[in-house]
Design a protein around this motif. Sequence first.
Motif, short mmCIF file in Angstrom:
data_model
loop_
_atom_site.label_atom_id
_atom_site.label_comp_id
_atom_site.label_asym_id
_atom_site.label_seq_id
_atom_site.Cartn_x
_atom_site.Cartn_y
_atom_site.Cartn_z
N MET A 1 1.10 -1.16 -0.21
CA MET A 1 0.14 0.15 -0.16
C MET A 1 0.46 0.65 0.25
SD MET A 1 -2.88 1.20 3.26
CE MET A 1 -3.45 -0.70 2.79
N THR A 2 1.01 1.38 -1.02
CA THR A 2 2.16 2.67 -1.19
C THR A 2 1.68 3.99 -1.56
OG1 THR A 2 2.67 1.92 -3.11
CG2 THR A 2 3.91 1.04 -2.10
N ASP A 3 0.68 3.55 -2.16
CA ASP A 3 0.06 4.94 -2.66
C ASP A 3 -1.87 5.62 -2.22
OD1 ASP A 3 -1.43 3.93 -4.38
OD2 ASP A 3 -1.47 4.91 -5.86
N PRO A 4 -2.21 5.08 -0.73
CA PRO A 4 -3.67 5.19 -0.16
C PRO A 4 -3.77 6.67 -0.11
CG PRO A 4 -2.41 4.70 1.30
CD PRO A 4 -1.15 4.64 0.09
N PHE A 5 -5.05 6.77 -0.25
CA PHE A 5 -5.60 8.36 -0.13
C PHE A 5 -5.76 8.18 1.83
CE2 PHE A 5 -9.68 10.60 -0.09
CZ PHE A 5 -9.08 12.07 -0.19
N VAL A 6 -5.66 8.33 2.30
CA VAL A 6 -5.35 8.97 3.35
C VAL A 6 -6.14 9.96 4.26
CG1 VAL A 6 -4.29 9.32 6.06
CG2 VAL A 6 -3.18 8.32 3.82
N VAL A 7 -6.79 9.85 5.31
CA VAL A 7 -7.56 11.00 5.69
C VAL A 7 -8.12 11.05 6.95
CG1 VAL A 7 -10.80 11.54 5.59
CG2 VAL A 7 -9.91 10.81 3.75
N ILE A 8 -7.58 12.27 7.56
CA ILE A 8 -7.94 12.58 8.86
C ILE A 8 -8.99 12.92 9.33
CG2 ILE A 8 -6.48 13.45 10.41
CD1 ILE A 8 -4.45 14.46 8.94
N ASP B 1 6.93 16.62 3.43
CA ASP B 1 7.66 16.52 2.12
C ASP B 1 7.97 15.54 2.19
OD1 ASP B 1 9.20 19.19 1.82
OD2 ASP B 1 9.72 19.42 3.96
N ALA B 2 7.96 14.25 2.60
CA ALA B 2 8.13 13.16 2.81
C ALA B 2 6.78 12.37 2.33
CB ALA B 2 8.70 12.60 4.39
N GLU B 3 5.53 12.92 2.38
CA GLU B 3 4.18 12.34 2.46
C GLU B 3 4.12 11.20 3.14
OE1 GLU B 3 4.03 11.67 -2.31
OE2 GLU B 3 4.06 13.63 -2.59
N THR B 4 4.06 11.36 4.80
CA THR B 4 3.83 10.72 5.87
C THR B 4 2.90 11.73 6.90
OG1 THR B 4 5.65 11.60 6.79
CG2 THR B 4 5.24 9.39 5.15
N GLY C 1 -0.88 8.85 -0.90
CA GLY C 1 -1.01 9.18 -1.99
C GLY C 1 -0.86 10.90 -1.80
N ASP C 2 -2.41 10.88 -1.44
CA ASP C 2 -3.49 11.81 -1.29
C ASP C 2 -4.22 12.33 -0.22
OD1 ASP C 2 -3.97 12.80 -4.16
OD2 ASP C 2 -3.65 10.92 -4.54
N LEU C 3 -3.54 13.07 0.97
CA LEU C 3 -3.62 13.28 2.10
C LEU C 3 -5.51 14.65 1.76
CD1 LEU C 3 -3.30 13.25 4.65
CD2 LEU C 3 -1.68 14.93 5.01
N LEU C 4 -5.80 13.62 2.71
CA LEU C 4 -7.44 14.45 3.26
C LEU C 4 -7.25 15.21 5.33
CD1 LEU C 4 -10.18 16.67 2.83
CD2 LEU C 4 -11.26 14.20 2.78
N VAL C 5 -7.28 16.86 4.95
CA VAL C 5 -7.51 16.57 5.97
C VAL C 5 -8.29 16.99 6.34
CG1 VAL C 5 -6.81 18.57 8.32
CG2 VAL C 5 -5.02 17.69 6.24
N VAL D 1 -10.01 12.96 -5.68
CA VAL D 1 -8.64 11.75 -5.49
C VAL D 1 -8.87 11.33 -6.27
CG1 VAL D 1 -7.31 11.29 -4.39
CG2 VAL D 1 -8.77 13.32 -3.79
N ALA D 2 -9.89 10.30 -6.94
CA ALA D 2 -10.08 9.45 -7.81
C ALA D 2 -9.91 9.63 -9.43
CB ALA D 2 -11.30 8.88 -7.09
N GLY D 3 -9.67 11.06 -9.16
CA GLY D 3 -9.45 10.97 -10.97
C GLY D 3 -10.25 12.11 -12.00
N ASP D 4 -11.64 12.48 -11.14
CA ASP D 4 -12.24 12.68 -12.00
C ASP D 4 -12.54 15.04 -10.95
OD1 ASP D 4 -14.23 14.37 -13.67
OD2 ASP D 4 -16.39 12.88 -12.60
N PRO D 5 -12.12 15.17 -11.60
CA PRO D 5 -12.01 17.08 -10.85
C PRO D 5 -13.24 17.34 -11.17
CG PRO D 5 -9.99 16.86 -12.20
CD PRO D 5 -11.03 16.00 -12.94
N SER D 6 -13.80 17.41 -9.34
CA SER D 6 -15.10 18.08 -9.19
C SER D 6 -15.18 19.31 -7.96
CB SER D 6 -15.73 16.64 -8.42
OG SER D 6 -17.26 17.02 -8.03
N PRO D 7 -15.81 20.13 -8.25
CA PRO D 7 -16.16 21.48 -7.40
C PRO D 7 -15.82 20.72 -6.11
CG PRO D 7 -16.40 22.15 -9.41
CD PRO D 7 -15.63 21.12 -9.75
N VAL D 8 -16.25 21.79 -4.44
CA VAL D 8 -16.31 21.25 -3.70
C VAL D 8 -17.49 22.21 -3.52
CG1 VAL D 8 -14.57 20.56 -2.51
CG2 VAL D 8 -14.86 23.31 -2.67
N GLY D 9 -17.88 23.45 -4.35
CA GLY D 9 -18.91 24.38 -4.28
C GLY D 9 -18.98 25.39 -3.52
#
Length: 474
Positions: free
Chosen positions: A1-8, A87-90, A105-109, A339-347
């Motif tokens: 699992m090298t590029d998961p989408f991580v959500v905090i 920088d380390a993307e961790t 791989g991508d991070l959501l705060v 993040v899944a690849g289909d850019p969508s504005p948040v509104g």
Amino acid sequence: MTDPFVVIGGDAAGLSAASKFTREAPDRDVIVFEKGEWVSYAHCGTPYYVKGTVERLTDLLSLSPEQASERGIDLRRNHEVVGVDTDAETVTVAQDGETFSQPYGDLLVATGAHAVTGPIPGAELDGAFTMHGLDSAAAVRAALSEPGDSTVDTSIEYVDTALVEKYADWEPPERVAIVGGGYVGVEMAEAFRAHDVETHLFQRSGHLLPPFGEAVGERVADHLREQGVTLHLNTAVEELVGDEGGRVASVVHGDGNTDVDLALVGIGIKPNTALVEDTPVELGASGAIAVDEYGATSVDGVYAAGDCAEDTHAVTGEPDWVPLGLTANRAGRGIGQTVAGDPSPVGDIAGTAVVKAFDLECGRVGLLDHEQASAAGFDPVSKTVTAGSRSGYYPGGDDTDVTLVADRESGRLLGGAIVGADRAAIRIDTLATAIEADMTIDELERLDLAYAPPFSPVWDPVLVAAKVLNGQLD
């Protein structure tokens, strides 16, 4: 699992993003770290749980941990993210006294916000609550019950049993103090009065529900008094004082001292941004995380949504911070799709909100405050009118007060507020739609709104207000 989408954060924005992501990108992993036990719950429903309208605490869950797992989400409760290295993307995660590093791989705060209590000494006393979280709601409801007769089910896996049982042993309060006359304060006044508790509400300013404007605040104040709530307007609470056992016993305020058995502090919230303060992720002027139209922060691959993030205001076109439920859910969903690849504005946001004050319904949207509108470059003019909610000959109607604010030069609708007892709140959606469409007062007046005696007079209260304000502009 090298590029998961991580959500905090495992509440509205976080799990909305994770759910949408798993549907759009099922071959990629998503991990959600939540520092507590509860996830994806209806915070706005907590006053109605305390009141008893909502019977079970678990009724407020939108998505259970089991349902999250069924959707393919790797949800890890009791895992607190304590550090972010862009920088380390961790991220560094603490769990059971130990820490570990998780690459992303991508991070959501989506860390949400916290209740503000700091200006009031004594807010940490036993019996002093904030209505911010389901454990708080469970504890307050337990405190309102007779000892041994608590309606809180302490067998629920997620509930803080020790906290609930502590307050379940208390005698029910005879008198409570509410500090703050905003959403939480007004809703909790209704909840406490439903338990026949003497209720005192303290508000620093001269009217309740400040974001809704003076017309709404004044009508709500009159109605709360009719319902037995003692209002202390223009009265700042200086301190909560405890007894020898550390339980809240009185409220010190500008007019003196009021003895109480319980206190509810609802003076606002602040965004949880500590995690990114030592990173290149930029904060906006509001103190929340700055984002673009897709929820992306100043750091590539890092997003933010919900009560910790800003959004673009539909009226001003500038960043603003208006922490509300739909905003969080909608932004999370958009980011998950992006993040899944289909850019969508948040509104964009318009600050659309409704609140129930006993029998009154209140709604607001856009810019109501003239100073704020002027600062945004407008020349605001406003009008408040009162109109019937139904045809006069049809039973069940009520006076509906509508306030509209427009720009004098362009006629553009800037904001509005509504209050009444007969389907007033839902009418705010007409104004929200008009604001999103950049409509003028003239265009609002010509809307073809539905008419039938049980639902509306020929001229809906919104149209009446538009007609009157349009005449003033002319």
